[in-house]
Design a protein around this motif. Structure first.
Motif, short mmCIF file in Angstrom:
data_model
loop_
_atom_site.label_atom_id
_atom_site.label_comp_id
_atom_site.label_asym_id
_atom_site.label_seq_id
_atom_site.Cartn_x
_atom_site.Cartn_y
_atom_site.Cartn_z
N ILE A 122 0.87 -1.17 0.00
CA ILE A 122 0.00 0.00 0.00
C ILE A 122 0.92 1.23 0.00
CG2 ILE A 122 -1.87 1.22 1.20
CD1 ILE A 122 -1.22 -2.11 2.53
N LYS A 123 0.55 2.23 -0.75
CA LYS A 123 1.33 3.46 -0.75
C LYS A 123 0.46 4.62 -0.32
CE LYS A 123 4.73 2.09 -4.25
NZ LYS A 123 5.93 2.09 -3.39
N LEU A 124 1.05 5.55 0.44
CA LEU A 124 0.37 6.77 0.87
C LEU A 124 0.93 7.95 0.09
CD1 LEU A 124 0.17 6.40 4.77
CD2 LEU A 124 -1.64 6.01 3.10
N TRP A 125 0.01 8.84 -0.33
CA TRP A 125 0.37 9.99 -1.14
C TRP A 125 -0.26 11.26 -0.57
CZ3 TRP A 125 3.16 8.03 -5.41
CH2 TRP A 125 2.95 6.67 -5.69
N ASN A 126 0.38 12.38 -0.82
CA ASN A 126 -0.20 13.66 -0.45
C ASN A 126 -1.33 13.99 -1.42
OD1 ASN A 126 -0.45 16.72 -0.82
ND2 ASN A 126 0.77 16.61 1.05
N ALA A 127 -2.54 14.23 -0.90
CA ALA A 127 -3.71 14.40 -1.76
C ALA A 127 -3.76 15.75 -2.47
CB ALA A 127 -5.00 14.21 -0.94
N ALA A 128 -2.96 16.71 -2.02
CA ALA A 128 -2.95 18.03 -2.67
C ALA A 128 -2.02 18.06 -3.87
CB ALA A 128 -2.56 19.10 -1.67
N THR A 129 -0.84 17.43 -3.72
CA THR A 129 0.18 17.50 -4.76
C THR A 129 0.43 16.18 -5.46
OG1 THR A 129 1.96 17.01 -3.20
CG2 THR A 129 1.35 19.33 -3.48
N GLY A 130 0.00 15.07 -4.85
CA GLY A 130 0.31 13.75 -5.38
C GLY A 130 1.69 13.25 -4.99
N ALA A 131 2.38 13.98 -4.11
CA ALA A 131 3.73 13.59 -3.70
C ALA A 131 3.69 12.29 -2.89
CB ALA A 131 4.39 14.70 -2.88
N PHE A 132 4.68 11.44 -3.11
CA PHE A 132 4.77 10.16 -2.40
C PHE A 132 5.15 10.39 -0.93
CE2 PHE A 132 7.78 6.93 -0.83
CZ PHE A 132 6.92 5.84 -0.74
N LEU A 133 4.52 9.65 -0.02
CA LEU A 133 4.81 9.79 1.41
C LEU A 133 5.42 8.52 1.99
CD1 LEU A 133 1.56 11.65 2.58
CD2 LEU A 133 3.82 12.65 2.15
N HIS A 134 4.69 7.38 1.90
CA HIS A 134 5.17 6.15 2.54
C HIS A 134 4.79 4.94 1.70
CE1 HIS A 134 5.95 8.37 6.24
NE2 HIS A 134 4.70 8.79 6.25
N THR A 135 5.58 3.88 1.80
CA THR A 135 5.19 2.55 1.33
C THR A 135 4.94 1.69 2.55
OG1 THR A 135 6.48 2.70 -0.72
CG2 THR A 135 5.88 0.50 0.04
N LEU A 136 3.76 1.10 2.63
CA LEU A 136 3.39 0.27 3.78
C LEU A 136 3.69 -1.18 3.42
CD1 LEU A 136 -0.03 1.98 4.65
CD2 LEU A 136 2.30 2.73 5.16
N ARG A 137 4.76 -1.71 4.00
CA ARG A 137 5.21 -3.06 3.68
C ARG A 137 4.87 -4.01 4.83
NH1 ARG A 137 8.92 -2.15 -0.51
NH2 ARG A 137 9.75 -0.02 -0.55
N GLY A 138 4.37 -5.17 4.50
CA GLY A 138 4.03 -6.14 5.53
C GLY A 138 3.23 -7.30 4.97
N HIS A 139 2.35 -7.00 4.01
CA HIS A 139 1.59 -8.07 3.37
C HIS A 139 2.52 -8.89 2.47
CE1 HIS A 139 -2.42 -7.13 4.75
NE2 HIS A 139 -2.28 -5.86 4.41
N VAL A 140 2.22 -10.19 2.34
CA VAL A 140 3.06 -11.07 1.52
C VAL A 140 2.30 -11.57 0.30
CG1 VAL A 140 4.55 -11.76 3.42
CG2 VAL A 140 2.45 -13.04 2.98
N ALA A 141 1.17 -10.95 0.00
CA ALA A 141 0.41 -11.27 -1.21
C ALA A 141 -0.36 -10.02 -1.61
CB ALA A 141 -0.52 -12.46 -0.96
N ALA A 142 -1.09 -10.11 -2.71
CA ALA A 142 -1.80 -8.96 -3.26
C ALA A 142 -2.70 -8.30 -2.22
CB ALA A 142 -2.64 -9.40 -4.46
N VAL A 143 -2.73 -6.96 -2.21
CA VAL A 143 -3.61 -6.20 -1.33
C VAL A 143 -4.83 -5.79 -2.15
CG1 VAL A 143 -3.82 -4.25 0.24
CG2 VAL A 143 -1.59 -5.33 -0.09
N TYR A 144 -6.02 -6.22 -1.70
CA TYR A 144 -7.23 -5.99 -2.49
C TYR A 144 -7.84 -4.62 -2.24
CZ TYR A 144 -7.15 -10.95 -3.71
OH TYR A 144 -6.80 -12.17 -4.20
N MET A 145 -7.85 -4.16 -0.99
CA MET A 145 -8.41 -2.85 -0.72
C MET A 145 -7.97 -2.35 0.65
SD MET A 145 -12.47 -3.51 0.13
CE MET A 145 -12.77 -1.76 0.36
N SER A 146 -8.16 -1.06 0.89
CA SER A 146 -7.82 -0.46 2.18
C SER A 146 -8.87 0.59 2.52
CB SER A 146 -6.42 0.15 2.16
OG SER A 146 -6.30 1.07 1.10
N CYS A 147 -8.94 0.95 3.80
CA CYS A 147 -9.96 1.89 4.26
C CYS A 147 -9.41 2.70 5.43
CB CYS A 147 -11.21 1.11 4.69
SG CYS A 147 -12.60 2.15 5.17
N PHE A 148 -9.60 4.01 5.39
CA PHE A 148 -9.13 4.90 6.46
C PHE A 148 -10.11 4.88 7.64
CE2 PHE A 148 -6.72 6.83 2.99
CZ PHE A 148 -5.52 7.16 3.61
#
Length: 520
Positions: free
Chosen positions: A431-457
């Protein structure tokens, strides 16, 4: 007999103490850096808050910056607002997580000679606690669970759609089934609550949309027929745009390349939006009256919800567009419901509150703007900022930013409720986090060992939950990008996950046919 380790020797204790002291020395902020000038800017209006202020570098922590900004704004201790601070320059955005020294000075992004411009965004006054345990594992479905959605007003009701042709409403407080919604003759792919919680819509592979009464579990009229292939997505008309409290419309997208707008009262087709050349994968109904559709024909289209006319076509992706999200999705979903739990007494007051919440969420630099993010099989994400309809320059809409970094298809994107972050879920296990105003990259969330289907705040935007093919859910801290909680429990792939709008629980479902409810 278990082996008991001997206590550490005096030499080992000394070595541990020295290592801790050295580490503390490394982490400490140097005391000889003097002061740095900070200028605060409001993220939503772009206006400065007062003149630049000189702050000792050793004291330029997030907590002290928050204290200083509240003082500049004249807020009493009882009115103190928590803020998120972001530094943006040269096309990049940096979150101030701990202090200015570690975020900007140490990496060399700025020096003490510069005036540092910090953009601030109010954070939710309430705080959601991370879910950490499975409070209920509820059987009932006979096949994989493909969709989950909490009610807009509370975490007590959860609707699920399954491959057993049924949708079910669960009481998450007691961990028991509430109603079984029977009627579809094929897989139920999507399920959605109306913003006022008076109806549930489900879409199926039997090419129909059905409406249900959440209280009785009974169908509201006959199935809505018109699509010639299965339903891929549903979107309710925003509450503040309704003509009356009882009149509500629903948009459904389908693999038949069309989107249909239904009058839920007369249960007839109001409009048909045709123009896509392939399956329409996702539909969203914006708060300004624009309907957004994403398709496997590589385009995103904007439609007028009153006339059904095409406003603009966005072309940038090189492959299927899998998903799209709006920066106002959360406030449109919850309408007049908020963290206080106070519900207006009259329909007019409800409409006014829903409109006020939408306008607050959509205002950037004093302009009403709904931002749009799209995800594709071309491994890219695009951030868009289309002008409110009607507008004369919609034919030349260009993306604000192209978000690169995923190595495989991007399956799902979502904005945080605050509108400041974007999370993207991909088949590359990240999963990657991005700045919603500029689209700038913030973080890569590493931990899953297979495809990530969806995420929710979470509703306060401080946490993110993700569901994966690796059978786990994971909760992440959005400020640091670190793993907060690992939630094993499912026995197979997790297809759907939702965080309740009141923040009290997470619901998930997948291939193991069981609904799981997670609490803190």
């Amino acid at each position: 007999m278990a082996t008991v380790l001997p206590p550490p020797s005096k030499r080992q204790k000394t070595a541990i103490a020295e290592k801790a002291h050295d580490q503390q020395s490394i982490d400490a902020i140097p005391s000889d850096l003097g002061s740095v000038r900070v200028h605060f800017y409001d993220q939503s209006t772009g206006r400065p808050s007062g003149a630049p202020v000189a702050i000792p570098v050793a004291d330029a922590t997030v907590k002290n910056l928050e204290l200083l900004l509240n003082t500049l704004q004249g807020n009493d201790a009882s009115e103190r607002v928590p803020y998120r601070f972001t530094f943006g320059a040269d096309g990049q955005a940096v979150d101030i997580v701990d202090d200015i020294y570690r975020a900007l000075l140490k990496p060399g992004l700025r020096t003490t000679e510069d005036t540092i411009s910090l953009h601030y965004t109010p954070q939710a006054i309430f705080r959601v606690r991370a879910v950490s345990r499975c409070s209920a594992s509820i059987p009932g479905h006979g096949e994989a669970i493909l969709a989950t959605s909490f009610a807009s007003s509370s975490s007590s009701r959860l609707v699920t759609g399954s491959g057993d042709n049924n949708a079910r409403i669960f009481d998450t407080d007691t961990g028991t089934p509430f109603h079984t919604l029977k009627g579809h003759t094929s897989w139920v792919l999507v399920a959605s609550w109306s913003p006022d919680d008076t109806a549930i819509a489900t879409g199926s592979m039997d090419n129909t949309v059905r409406l249900w009464d959440p209280q009785s579990g009974q169908p509201l009229g006959q199935p809505l027929r018109g699509h010639t292939k299965w339903i891929t997505s549903l979107a309710w008309e925003p509450y503040h745009l309704r003509q009356s409290s009882t009149f509500q419309r629903l948009a459904s997208s389908s693999k038949d390349s069309t989107v249909r707008i239904w009058d839920s009262v007369s249960q007839r087709i109001d409009l048909v939006l045709s123009g896509h050349k392939s399956s329409v994968s996702c539909v969203r109904w914006g708060g300004t009256g624009t309907i957004y559709t994403a398709s496997h024909d590589k385009t995103i289209k904007l439609w007028d919800s009153t006339e059904g006319t095409l406003i603009s076509t966005l072309t940038a992706h090189a492959h299927w567009v899998n998903h799209l999200a709006l920066s106002t999705d959360f406030v449109l979903r919850t309408a007049y419901h908020d963290h206080t739990g106070a519900i207006p007494s009259t329909d007019n007051e409800k409409m006014a509150k829903a409109k006020q919440r939408f306008e607050t969420a959509a205002t950037i630099n004093n302009i009403l703007t709904e931002r749009l993010v799209t995800a594709s099989d071309d491994c890219t994400i695009y951030l868009w900022s289309p002008p409110p309809a009607p507008s004369s320059n919609t034919a030349t809409i260009k993306p604000v930013a192209r978000l690169l970094g995923h190595q495989k298809q991007v399956n799902h994107v979502t904005f945080s409720p605050s509108g400041t972050l974007i999370a993207s879920s991909s088949f590359d296990n990240h999963i990657k986090l991005w700045n919603a105003a500029t689209g700038a990259f913030l973080h890569t969330l590493r931990g899953h060992v297979a495809a990530v289907y969806m995420s929710c705040f979470s509703p306060d935007s401080r946490l993110l939950v993700s569901g994966s093919k690796d059978t786990t859910l994971k909760v992440w801290d959005t400020a640091t990008g670190k793993l907060k909680e690992d939630l094993p429990g499912h026995r197979d792939e997790v297809f759907a996950v939702d965080w309740s709008p009141d923040g009290r629980g997470v619901g998930s479902g997948g291939k193991d046919k069981q609904v799981r409810v997670w609490r803190h």
